[in-house]
Design a protein around this motif. Structure first.
Motif, PDB file in Angstrom:
ATOM      1  N   PRO A 434       0.973  -0.841  -0.089  1.00 14.53           N
ATOM      2  CA  PRO A 434       0.301  -0.205   0.055  1.00 14.53           C
ATOM      3  C   PRO A 434       0.875   1.217   0.106  1.00 14.53           C
ATOM      4  CG  PRO A 434      -0.999  -1.420   1.689  1.00 14.53           C
ATOM      5  CD  PRO A 434       0.520  -2.087   1.016  1.00 14.53           C
ATOM      6  N   ILE A 435       0.680   1.677  -0.830  1.00 16.65           N
ATOM      7  CA  ILE A 435       1.310   3.398  -0.885  1.00 16.65           C
ATOM      8  C   ILE A 435       0.842   3.894  -1.550  1.00 16.65           C
ATOM      9  CG2 ILE A 435       3.194   4.154  -2.501  1.00 16.65           C
ATOM     10  CD1 ILE A 435       4.316   2.382  -2.968  1.00 16.65           C
ATOM     11  N   GLN A 436       1.000   5.218  -0.783  1.00 20.02           N
ATOM     12  CA  GLN A 436      -0.745   6.426  -0.945  1.00 20.02           C
ATOM     13  C   GLN A 436       0.111   7.889  -2.111  1.00 20.02           C
ATOM     14  OE1 GLN A 436      -2.866   6.688   0.864  1.00 20.02           O
ATOM     15  NE2 GLN A 436      -2.554   4.683   1.169  1.00 20.02           N
ATOM     16  N   ASN A 437       1.159   7.864  -1.287  1.00 19.10           N
ATOM     17  CA  ASN A 437       1.628   9.109  -2.947  1.00 19.10           C
ATOM     18  C   ASN A 437       1.716   7.915  -4.098  1.00 19.10           C
ATOM     19  OD1 ASN A 437       3.936  10.492  -4.578  1.00 19.10           O
ATOM     20  ND2 ASN A 437       3.235  11.533  -2.791  1.00 19.10           N
ATOM     21  N   GLN A 438       0.938   9.060  -5.307  1.00 18.12           N
ATOM     22  CA  GLN A 438       0.764   8.754  -6.895  1.00 18.12           C
ATOM     23  C   GLN A 438       1.976   8.569  -7.520  1.00 18.12           C
ATOM     24  OE1 GLN A 438      -1.715   6.827  -6.908  1.00 18.12           O
ATOM     25  NE2 GLN A 438      -2.652   7.989  -9.094  1.00 18.12           N
ATOM     26  N   ALA A 439       2.766   8.987  -7.232  1.00 16.70           N
ATOM     27  CA  ALA A 439       4.085   9.265  -7.895  1.00 16.70           C
ATOM     28  C   ALA A 439       5.371   8.489  -7.102  1.00 16.70           C
ATOM     29  CB  ALA A 439       4.911  10.236  -7.665  1.00 16.70           C
ATOM     30  N   TYR A 440       5.129   8.226  -5.731  1.00 19.71           N
ATOM     31  CA  TYR A 440       5.917   6.964  -5.378  1.00 19.71           C
ATOM     32  C   TYR A 440       5.284   5.378  -6.078  1.00 19.71           C
ATOM     33  CZ  TYR A 440       8.663   8.979  -2.104  1.00 19.71           C
ATOM     34  OH  TYR A 440       9.862  10.116  -1.319  1.00 19.71           O
ATOM     35  N   ARG A 441       3.487   5.898  -6.490  1.00 22.12           N
ATOM     36  CA  ARG A 441       2.926   4.340  -6.676  1.00 22.12           C
ATOM     37  C   ARG A 441       3.472   3.980  -8.038  1.00 22.12           C
ATOM     38  NH1 ARG A 441      -1.129   1.431  -4.968  1.00 22.12           N
ATOM     39  NH2 ARG A 441      -2.660   2.032  -7.096  1.00 22.12           N
ATOM     40  N   LEU A 442       3.712   4.816  -8.435  1.00 28.80           N
ATOM     41  CA  LEU A 442       3.941   5.127  -9.868  1.00 28.80           C
ATOM     42  C   LEU A 442       5.376   3.946 -10.304  1.00 28.80           C
ATOM     43  CD1 LEU A 442       3.748   5.323 -13.199  1.00 28.80           C
ATOM     44  CD2 LEU A 442       4.558   7.709 -12.838  1.00 28.80           C
ATOM     45  N   THR A 443       6.327   4.410  -9.569  1.00 30.65           N
ATOM     46  CA  THR A 443       7.832   4.254  -9.556  1.00 30.65           C
ATOM     47  C   THR A 443       7.903   2.708  -9.184  1.00 30.65           C
ATOM     48  OG1 THR A 443       8.510   6.972  -8.993  1.00 30.65           O
ATOM     49  CG2 THR A 443      10.152   4.466  -9.228  1.00 30.65           C
ATOM     50  N   GLY A 444       6.931   2.076  -8.070  1.00 30.14           N
ATOM     51  CA  GLY A 444       6.998   1.264  -7.487  1.00 30.14           C
ATOM     52  C   GLY A 444       6.508   0.017  -8.362  1.00 30.14           C
ATOM     53  N   PHE A 445       5.634   0.653  -9.200  1.00 31.76           N
ATOM     54  CA  PHE A 445       5.078  -0.883 -10.727  1.00 31.76           C
ATOM     55  C   PHE A 445       5.668  -0.740 -11.565  1.00 31.76           C
ATOM     56  CE2 PHE A 445       0.165  -0.143  -8.810  1.00 31.76           C
ATOM     57  CZ  PHE A 445      -0.003  -0.561  -8.645  1.00 31.76           C
ATOM     58  N   ILE A 446       6.708  -0.167 -12.079  1.00 34.97           N
ATOM     59  CA  ILE A 446       7.664   0.373 -12.988  1.00 34.97           C
ATOM     60  C   ILE A 446       8.788  -0.592 -12.427  1.00 34.97           C
ATOM     61  CG2 ILE A 446       9.103   0.916 -14.300  1.00 34.97           C
ATOM     62  CD1 ILE A 446       7.614   3.499 -14.378  1.00 34.97           C
ATOM     63  N   GLU A 447       9.334  -0.188 -10.752  1.00 34.48           N
ATOM     64  CA  GLU A 447       9.959  -1.383 -10.108  1.00 34.48           C
ATOM     65  C   GLU A 447       9.569  -3.058 -10.786  1.00 34.48           C
ATOM     66  OE1 GLU A 447      12.852  -0.567 -10.085  1.00 34.48           O
ATOM     67  OE2 GLU A 447      13.154   2.057 -10.174  1.00 34.48           O
ATOM     68  N   LEU A 448       8.756  -3.071  -9.910  1.00 34.73           N
ATOM     69  CA  LEU A 448       7.623  -4.343 -10.015  1.00 34.73           C
ATOM     70  C   LEU A 448       8.073  -5.225 -11.243  1.00 34.73           C
ATOM     71  CD1 LEU A 448       6.217  -6.525  -8.431  1.00 34.73           C
ATOM     72  CD2 LEU A 448       4.382  -5.169  -8.510  1.00 34.73           C
ATOM     73  N   ALA A 449       7.757  -4.128 -12.598  1.00 33.66           N
ATOM     74  CA  ALA A 449       7.742  -4.655 -13.254  1.00 33.66           C
ATOM     75  C   ALA A 449       8.685  -5.420 -14.032  1.00 33.66           C
ATOM     76  CB  ALA A 449       7.313  -3.875 -13.988  1.00 33.66           C
ATOM     77  N   LYS A 450       9.865  -4.609 -14.083  1.00 32.53           N
ATOM     78  CA  LYS A 450      11.173  -4.341 -14.209  1.00 32.53           C
ATOM     79  C   LYS A 450      11.471  -5.949 -13.436  1.00 32.53           C
ATOM     80  CE  LYS A 450      13.080   0.055 -15.482  1.00 32.53           C
ATOM     81  NZ  LYS A 450      13.787   0.674 -15.392  1.00 32.53           N
ATOM     82  N   ASN A 451      11.603  -6.556 -12.338  1.00 36.85           N
ATOM     83  CA  ASN A 451      12.356  -7.341 -11.673  1.00 36.85           C
ATOM     84  C   ASN A 451      11.420  -8.469 -12.549  1.00 36.85           C
ATOM     85  OD1 ASN A 451      13.682  -5.869  -9.659  1.00 36.85           O
ATOM     86  ND2 ASN A 451      12.469  -5.798  -8.098  1.00 36.85           N
TER      87      ASN A 451
END
Length: 636
Positions: A434-451
Motif C-alpha cells: 500500500p502506497i499513498q503517494n501517486q508518484a511513488y505508486r507509479l515508480t513502484g509498479f515500474i520497479e515491480l515490472a522490471k523485476n
C-alpha cells in the motif's frame, strides 16, 4: 605748459626701488608663507626623495632597506598615498597583514580609492575577520556607489559564507556597474553553477551571449552541461591546433568535450590524442585521458571508455579515489552492482569516505543485504545529514526484507516501500505494498515490472505495467517499459514501429540498436541484425541480455563461433561478477570443446552465485559436457 615744456617730468617723479630690494622682499614673503604652512613644500620634497630611494631598493628586491625610507617619507609627508601603499606592499611581502592593514587605513584618511577598500578587505579575510572585511567593502560602496569591483568582491564574500541570496544580489549589481563585465560575469556564472536553486538556470542560459573570453566561455559551457543543453557555437581556432595548453585553454577543451560527449564524434578523440603528443602538455595527460574516456563511454564505445578510465585508477590518493568513484557510478548505471561496490570500496580505501554509502547501495542492489546493512549502521553516525538519511532508510528496508513476513515493510514510508520492491529482485512480490503517494505508486509498479521481466515472468510484468499506465500513460519510464515488454513478448513488428518514433528516455535510445537487432534477427534480416548487434555492444557492453543474445546470434545465425566466444570473453572481462554471462561463457566454451576453459569458468561461477543457482546450472553443464565428449569420441 604754454611753452611746450615736458611738464610731466615735474608732475611725476617716481621713487627709486632697487631690484635687489624686490628679491629680498620676495624671499621674505616666501619665508612667511613657508612658516604659515609649516614648511610643507620642503617636507613634501624630502618625502618624495625618500620615496624614490625606497622604490630603488624595492626594485632591487631589498625590502629591509626600502621600508625605513618609506617610513621616513611618511614622517615628512604625513598621509601621502605613495608611502602608505608602498609600505603596505612591503608588509604584505613580509607576511605581516596587521601592519599592512594599518598603512591602508592611514591612506584612506586622506583620499580613499575603491582599490584601497578592496585590498584592505582582502587583508581582513586573510586573518579570517569576516565582518571587518564585509564592513570595509560596505564603507567602500558608500563612498563609491557605482564601483562594480567592490560589488563583485562583496558578492564573493557572501558567496564564501553561503549567504546565497545576498551574493546573487551583489553579483547582479557588479555586472551592472562594471564597464568590462567579464570578471563579474565569470564569477556570477560560477555562482549559478554551484547554486542552481537560486535562479532559473534554463532561462538564465537563454540570456548568456557567447564571448571571446575563454574563462567566461568555460563557465558558460559548464552551465550548459549541468542543465543538459548542448552548445551550438563553433569551436575556437585554438581548439583545432596541436597547441600547448594553458590552464584556461585546457579547461575550455575539457568543458567543451563534456558538453558534446554524447555526439559520437571520433574526431574529438583524435584531437585529444594530438594534444597528448604535443610537448609541454604532459601535465594535462591524465586529464585528457579522462576526457577521452568520457567521449568513448557516452558517445562511441562504452567498453573502451571503461577500459581507459580503469587504466588511470592505479595508485593512491585523491586521483585514485576520483577514478574509482566514476567507475563505480558507471557500473552502477549499467546495473553491474557487484563490481560497482568493489570500485566504491576502492574509492573509500583511497580516502573518499563519502563513497561508503554508495558501496552499501550497490551491495544491497546485488543482493548482499547483510554486508550492506553493516555499512548502513555505521553510516548512520556520519557527519553528513544526507548520508545519515539514506543510511537510515536503507537500513529499515533491508531489515524488512530480511524479516520476509507477510507484512514486511508495512512500517516503511512510501519511498521505503518502493525501495523494498526494487531490492527484492530474487522474489518479486505479487502485489505492490500500500502506497499513498501517486508518484511513488507509479515508480513502484515500474520497479515491480522490471523485476518480473528480469525473471522472464512476462504476464506479471505486463500486469504491473497496466497499473503504471493507468496512473500516467505518457510518463517516459512507462513508455520505455512498454518497449521492454514488446521485446520480451517478441512483438517485433510493433516494436519496430514504436522505435520509429521519438524515444522517451536516453536509456531507450541506447537500447534502440539492441531492440532493432532482435527484431531483424527474428524477421530474417540477418546482415542488418549483425550490424546492429555490433552497434549495440559498443553502446551497452554490460547489458546481460544483449551480450547473451548477440553471442547466440553469432553462434547460431552467422555460424561464427569465434566471434560468439570473443563477445562473451569481453563481457566477462568487463564484469566478472555476472552469473548469467558466466553461464553463457561456460556453455560456449563447451560448444568449442574448450573443456578446461569451461571447467575453469564453472569454478568462477561457483564463487559469484548462490549455491542454489549453481546447483540448478550443474545439470545443464553436465549434459552439455557429456554431449561434447560423446561427439569428440565419435570423431575419434
Amino acid at each position: 605748459m604754454q611753452q611746450g615744456l615736458p611738464v610731466y617730468k615735474v608732475i611725476f617723479q617716481p621713487r627709486q626701488f632697487p631690484m635687489s630690494y624686490t628679491w629680498a622682499l620676495t624671499a621674505v614673503i616666501l619665508f612667511a608663507f613657508m612658516l604659515q604652512v609649516s614648511m610643507l613644500p620642503f617636507y613634501l620634497g624630502v618625502a618624495g626623495y625618500n620615496n624614490g630611494l625606497g622604490d630603488l631598493y624595492t626594485f632591487q628586491k631589498d625590502d629591509i632597506l626600502a621600508e625605513p625610507y618609506y617610513q621616513l617619507a611618511q614622517q615628512y609627508g604625513y598621509n601621502n598615498h605613495k608611502s602608505n601603499y608602498s609600505s603596505a606592499s612591503v608588509a604584505i611581502r613580509q607576511n605581516d597583514p596587521v601592519k599592512a592593514a594599518e598603512y591602508l587605513r592611514t591612506a584612506l584618511k586622506k583620499k580613499p580609492f575603491p582599490h584601497t577598500f578592496a585590498r584592505l578587505s582582502n587583508l581582513y579575510l586573510q586573518e579570517d575577520l569576516f565582518f571587518e572585511a564585509m564592513f570595509t567593502l560596505k564603507d567602500g560602496i558608500k563612498a563609491f556607489p557605482e564601483s562594480g569591483e567592490l560589488y563583485n568582491n562583496l558578492a564573493m564574500l557572501y558567496n564564501r559564507s553561503n549567504i546565497r541570496d545576498t551574493a546573487f544580489y551583489y553579483y547582479t549589481l557588479a555586472a551592472k556597474y562594471t564597464p568590462n563585465a567579464e570578471v563579474p560575469q565569470v564569477n556570477q556564472l560560477a555562482f549559478w553553477i554551484k547554486n542552481p536553486s537560486v535562479t532559473n538556470t534554463d532561462s538564465l542560459w537563454q540570456t548568456i551571449s557567447p564571448s571571446e573570453s575563454v574563462p567566461l566561455e568555460n563557465n558558460r559551457l559548464l552551465l550548459a552541461s549541468i542543465i543538459g543543453k548542448t552548445d551550438k557555437q563553433p569551436v575556437p581556432e585554438f581548439f583545432r591546433r596541436d597547441s600547448l595548453l594553458g590552464v584556461e585553454q585546457f579547461a575550455y577543451v575539457f568543458n567543451y568535450l563534456l558538453n558534446h560527449k554524447a555526439q559520437a564524434d571520433s574526431s574529438l578523440v583524435t584531437q585529444l590524442e594530438k594534444y597528448q603528443r604535443t610537448d609541454g602538455n604532459g601535465f594535462f595527460y591524465d586529464d585528457l585521458e579522462i576526457a577521452k574516456s568520457y567521449l568513448q563511454y557516452y558517445g562511441l564505445d562504452r567498453s573502451m571508455g571503461l577500459e581507459l578510465l580503469n587504466g588511470l585508477r592505479a595508485g593512491s590518493g585523491q586521483k585514485a579515489a576520483y577514478f574509482n568513484k566514476i567507475l563505480g557510478l558507471w557500473y552502477l548505471q549499467n546495473d553491474a552492482y557487484r563490481i560497482a561496490a568493489n570500485f566504491f570500496g576502492n574509492a573509500v580505501n583511497a580516502g573518499d569516505s563519502t563513497m561508503r554509502i554508495n558501496q552499501a547501495i550497490s551491495l544491497a542492489e546485488a543482493g548482499f543485504w547483510n554486508e550492506s546493512l553493516t555499512i548502513c549502521r555505521e553510516e548512520q553516525l556520519s557527519p553528513d545529514a544526507g548520508i545519515r538519511t539514506v543510511a537510515k532508510r536503507l537500513s529499515n528496508v533491508l531489515q524488512a526484507l530480511q524479516n520476509n513476513t507477510a507484512d514486511a515493510g508495512s512500517q516503511l514510508d512510501d519511498a521505503g516501500k518502493v525501495l523494498l520492491v526494487r531490492l527484492n529482485k530474487a522474489n518479486p512480490p505479487a502485489n505492490l505494498p500500500p502506497i499513498q503517494n501517486q508518484a511513488y505508486r507509479l515508480t513502484g509498479f515500474i520497479e515491480l515490472a522490471k523485476n518480473h521481466l528480469a525473471r522472464n515472468q512476462t504476464s506479471q510484468a505486463e500486469e504491473a505495467y497496466r497499473y503504471a499506465a493507468q496512473i500516467e500513460p505518457n510518463n517516459p519510464s512507462v513508455r520505455e517499459l512498454a518497449l521492454e515488454l514488446m521485446a520480451a513478448k517478441q512483438q517485433y513488428a510493433d516494436l519496430l514501429k514504436a522505435l520509429g518514433e521519438p524515444l522517451p528516455t536516453d536509456e531507450a535510445q541506447a537500447k534502440k540498436p539492441y531492440w532493432e537487432a532482435l527484431s531483424y534477427e527474428n524477421t530474417g534480416k540477418i546482415p542488418l541484425a549483425g550490424t546492429l548487434y555490433e552497434q549495440a555492444l559498443r553502446r551497452l557492453p554490460l547489458e546481460e541480455n544483449l551480450v547473451i543474445a548477440a553471442a547466440r546470434f553469432y553462434q547460431n545465425k552467422q555460424k561464427n563461433t569465434d566471434k560468439a566466444y570473443n563477445v562473451l570473453v569481453e563481457a566477462v572481462r568487463l564484469n566478472p561478477y555476472s552469473p548469467a554471462i558466466y553461464k553463457a561463457y561456460v556453455l560456449q566454451a563447451l560448444e568449442m570443446q574448450l573443456l578446461d576453459y569451461a571447467a575453469k569458468g564453472l569454478e568462477e561461477l561457483q564463487t559469484i552465485t548462490t549455491p542454489a543457482d549453481y546447483q540448478a546450472f550443474l545439470p545443464q553443464y553436465e549434459a552439455k559436457r557429456a554431449a561434447v565428449e560423446k561427439l569428440a569420441g565419435d570423431w575419434q
